[in-house]
Design a protein around this motif. Structure first.
Motif, mmCIF file in Angstrom:
data_model
loop_
_atom_site.group_PDB
_atom_site.id
_atom_site.type_symbol
_atom_site.label_atom_id
_atom_site.label_comp_id
_atom_site.label_asym_id
_atom_site.label_seq_id
_atom_site.Cartn_x
_atom_site.Cartn_y
_atom_site.Cartn_z
ATOM 1 N N ALA A 79 0.802 -1.224 0.000
ATOM 2 C CA ALA A 79 0.000 0.000 0.000
ATOM 3 C C ALA A 79 0.836 1.276 0.000
ATOM 4 O O ALA A 79 0.301 2.371 -0.187
ATOM 5 N N VAL A 80 2.158 1.142 0.230
ATOM 6 C CA VAL A 80 3.030 2.317 0.305
ATOM 7 C C VAL A 80 4.265 2.069 -0.557
ATOM 8 O O VAL A 80 4.550 0.939 -0.949
ATOM 9 N N SER A 81 5.000 3.143 -0.827
ATOM 10 C CA SER A 81 6.223 2.982 -1.609
ATOM 11 C C SER A 81 7.482 3.195 -0.784
ATOM 12 O O SER A 81 8.567 2.776 -1.189
ATOM 13 N N ALA A 82 7.362 3.838 0.385
ATOM 14 C CA ALA A 82 8.519 4.057 1.256
ATOM 15 C C ALA A 82 8.909 2.753 1.951
ATOM 16 O O ALA A 82 8.087 1.844 2.099
ATOM 17 N N PRO A 83 10.176 2.629 2.391
ATOM 18 C CA PRO A 83 10.589 1.440 3.147
ATOM 19 C C PRO A 83 9.749 1.271 4.413
ATOM 20 O O PRO A 83 9.365 2.255 5.060
ATOM 21 N N VAL A 84 9.490 0.020 4.760
ATOM 22 C CA VAL A 84 8.662 -0.298 5.929
ATOM 23 C C VAL A 84 9.500 -1.015 6.981
ATOM 24 O O VAL A 84 10.205 -1.985 6.675
ATOM 25 N N ASN A 85 9.421 -0.523 8.220
ATOM 26 C CA ASN A 85 10.042 -1.184 9.373
ATOM 27 C C ASN A 85 9.008 -2.127 9.995
ATOM 28 O O ASN A 85 7.834 -1.771 10.135
ATOM 29 N N VAL A 86 9.448 -3.316 10.357
ATOM 30 C CA VAL A 86 8.567 -4.294 10.997
ATOM 31 C C VAL A 86 9.156 -4.681 12.343
ATOM 32 O O VAL A 86 10.373 -4.911 12.457
ATOM 33 N N LEU A 87 8.299 -4.747 13.358
ATOM 34 C CA LEU A 87 8.705 -5.240 14.675
ATOM 35 C C LEU A 87 8.680 -6.763 14.604
ATOM 36 O O LEU A 87 7.641 -7.397 14.809
ATOM 37 N N GLY A 88 9.824 -7.339 14.280
ATOM 38 C CA GLY A 88 9.887 -8.740 13.913
ATOM 39 C C GLY A 88 9.471 -9.708 14.995
ATOM 40 O O GLY A 88 8.952 -10.787 14.695
ATOM 41 N N VAL A 89 9.670 -9.347 16.263
ATOM 42 C CA VAL A 89 9.378 -10.293 17.340
ATOM 43 C C VAL A 89 7.885 -10.538 17.503
ATOM 44 O O VAL A 89 7.486 -11.476 18.203
ATOM 45 N N MET A 90 7.039 -9.722 16.880
ATOM 46 C CA MET A 90 5.596 -9.916 16.992
ATOM 47 C C MET A 90 5.045 -10.790 15.871
ATOM 48 O O MET A 90 3.873 -11.172 15.893
ATOM 49 N N VAL A 91 5.888 -11.130 14.895
ATOM 50 C CA VAL A 91 5.447 -11.968 13.782
ATOM 51 C C VAL A 91 5.931 -13.386 14.065
ATOM 52 O O VAL A 91 7.000 -13.803 13.611
ATOM 53 N N ARG A 92 5.164 -14.108 14.832
ATOM 54 C CA ARG A 92 5.592 -15.405 15.350
ATOM 55 C C ARG A 92 5.808 -16.411 14.223
ATOM 56 O O ARG A 92 4.979 -16.540 13.321
ATOM 57 N N GLY A 93 6.919 -17.113 14.316
ATOM 58 C CA GLY A 93 7.208 -18.182 13.376
ATOM 59 C C GLY A 93 7.770 -17.723 12.052
ATOM 60 O O GLY A 93 8.058 -18.559 11.189
ATOM 61 N N ALA A 94 7.948 -16.412 11.869
ATOM 62 C CA ALA A 94 8.453 -15.893 10.602
ATOM 63 C C ALA A 94 9.933 -15.562 10.731
ATOM 64 O O ALA A 94 10.370 -14.996 11.735
ATOM 65 N N SER A 95 10.701 -15.888 9.718
ATOM 66 C CA SER A 95 12.123 -15.565 9.694
ATOM 67 C C SER A 95 12.334 -14.192 9.080
ATOM 68 O O SER A 95 11.414 -13.603 8.491
ATOM 69 N N VAL A 96 13.564 -13.694 9.186
ATOM 70 C CA VAL A 96 13.902 -12.432 8.530
ATOM 71 C C VAL A 96 13.646 -12.555 7.031
ATOM 72 O O VAL A 96 13.105 -11.639 6.399
ATOM 73 N N GLY A 97 14.006 -13.699 6.455
ATOM 74 C CA GLY A 97 13.771 -13.914 5.030
ATOM 75 C C GLY A 97 12.296 -13.875 4.670
ATOM 76 O O GLY A 97 11.910 -13.323 3.634
ATOM 77 N N ASP A 98 11.472 -14.463 5.531
ATOM 78 C CA ASP A 98 10.023 -14.447 5.287
ATOM 79 C C ASP A 98 9.491 -13.020 5.273
ATOM 80 O O ASP A 98 8.683 -12.637 4.414
ATOM 81 N N MET A 99 9.928 -12.227 6.257
ATOM 82 C CA MET A 99 9.443 -10.848 6.343
ATOM 83 C C MET A 99 9.959 -10.003 5.192
ATOM 84 O O MET A 99 9.247 -9.142 4.659
ATOM 85 N N ALA A 100 11.192 -10.268 4.763
ATOM 86 C CA ALA A 100 11.734 -9.557 3.615
ATOM 87 C C ALA A 100 10.935 -9.893 2.361
ATOM 88 O O ALA A 100 10.627 -9.007 1.551
ATOM 89 N N GLU A 101 10.586 -11.154 2.193
ATOM 90 C CA GLU A 101 9.809 -11.562 1.021
ATOM 91 C C GLU A 101 8.434 -10.907 1.022
ATOM 92 O O GLU A 101 7.872 -10.602 -0.042
ATOM 93 N N ALA A 102 7.886 -10.655 2.230
ATOM 94 C CA ALA A 102 6.588 -9.991 2.336
ATOM 95 C C ALA A 102 6.690 -8.493 2.070
ATOM 96 O O ALA A 102 5.663 -7.818 1.964
#
Length: 291
Positions: free
Chosen positions: A211-234
């Motif tokens: 929904a946005v074009s700017a870089p997005v920061n994610v609080l990774g510890v709240m995305v249970r079971g997801a790796s850094v790679g998973d979040m990057a792919e998202a």
């Protein structure tokens, strides 16, 4: 008797301008990067020695370290903390500047200026008010505050990166559409990075990033079971841990202290092998003793 070591603390050798350029470059390259959250000089220098390319302050971690609760720290205390971390490290520091320590947009902008003056090269302003009865600023007021902070960031000498945070999900407002609407408006107001702490699924991350074009920061510890790679792919560009590292350190300390107080035993000593690495990392000897 040994002579006390009275040498001054190690000072950073990298200029603020170089740190700012390095920080912006991290956001421009492919993939995601992890930006962990130290709570004091020691944890910052250890994380740098481990190889992290940028660091971010943690409001709750720092507050607890000086005997306070989150959101009880003054602006002066926060700026002094930011200076201490920036002076002691050679990597970019991004500061959690809470809501700018004032509802007034001009004061939120002033907080950005003060952080930049002590060597911070990025920082966040959030739309939470600190008022339990109305925890989130109105849409228009929130956008006005980000616009003022962005104008200040652009006026500074150097290259300060402003992160705008939409705090709905941390304050019981489970409205992802409104959160996305706010992030889009924050981007239009001049924010360099967008952040909605509280996203819990890869699907939510993808919805925000799409929904946005700017870089997005994610609080990774709240995305249970997801790796850094998973979040990057998202679609995530920057992944932080918030107060999780500080809380983990505090939890270990409390567990050890409770054992000594209630049992009179020192079983906690069996789990301290990893702590042997601290001295080596602070000396610059790499990862230290891995036994």
């Amino acid at each position: 008797m040994p002579t006390p070591d009275t040498k001054a603390p190690v000072k950073a050798q990298t200029s603020t301008q170089d740190k700012a350029a390095a920080f912006r470059a991290l956001h421009a390259r492919d993939g995601a990067f992890v930006i962990p959250n130290p709570w004091d000089i020691g944890s910052a220098r250890i994380l740098q020695a481990m190889g992290y390319e940028a660091l971010a302050t943690t409001s709750v971690g720092f507050a607890n370290a000086i005997g306070k609760l989150d959101y009880q720290v003054s602006r002066d205390e926060k700026i002094a903390h930011c200076k201490a971390l920036a002076d002691a490290t050679d990597v970019p520091i991004n500061a959690d500047l809470e809501n700018g320590f004032d509802a007034d947009p001009t004061q939120a902008a002033e907080t950005i200026k003060l952080a930049a003056q002590v060597g911070i090269v990025g920082g966040s302003i959030e739309d939470s008010s600190g008022d339990p009865s109305a925890p989130i600023y109105s849409f228009d007021h929130a956008v006005e505050r980000v616009a003022a902070a962005a104008e200040m960031a652009r006026a500074l000498h150097g290259d300060f990166m402003l992160t705008a945070r939409a705090e709905n999900l941390l304050h019981g407002v489970k409205d992802l559409d409104d959160t996305i609407k706010r992030l889009q408006a924050f981007e239009a107001a001049g924010a360099d990075v967008l952040y909605a702490p509280g996203l819990q699924t890869l699907e939510q991350i993808k919805m925000v990033c799409d929904a946005v074009s700017a870089p997005v920061n994610v609080l990774g510890v709240m995305v249970r079971g997801a790796s850094v790679g998973d979040m990057a792919e998202a679609g995530a560009k920057r992944i932080s841990v918030g107060g999780a590292f500080a809380r983990a350190a505090l939890a270990g300390f409390i567990t050890a202290a409770e054992e000594m107080l209630s049992e009179g035993t020192t079983g906690f000593m069996q789990d301290l092998k990893a702590a042997r690495k601290a001295d080596a990392l602070l000396r610059g000897d790499g990862a230290g003793d891995r036994s």
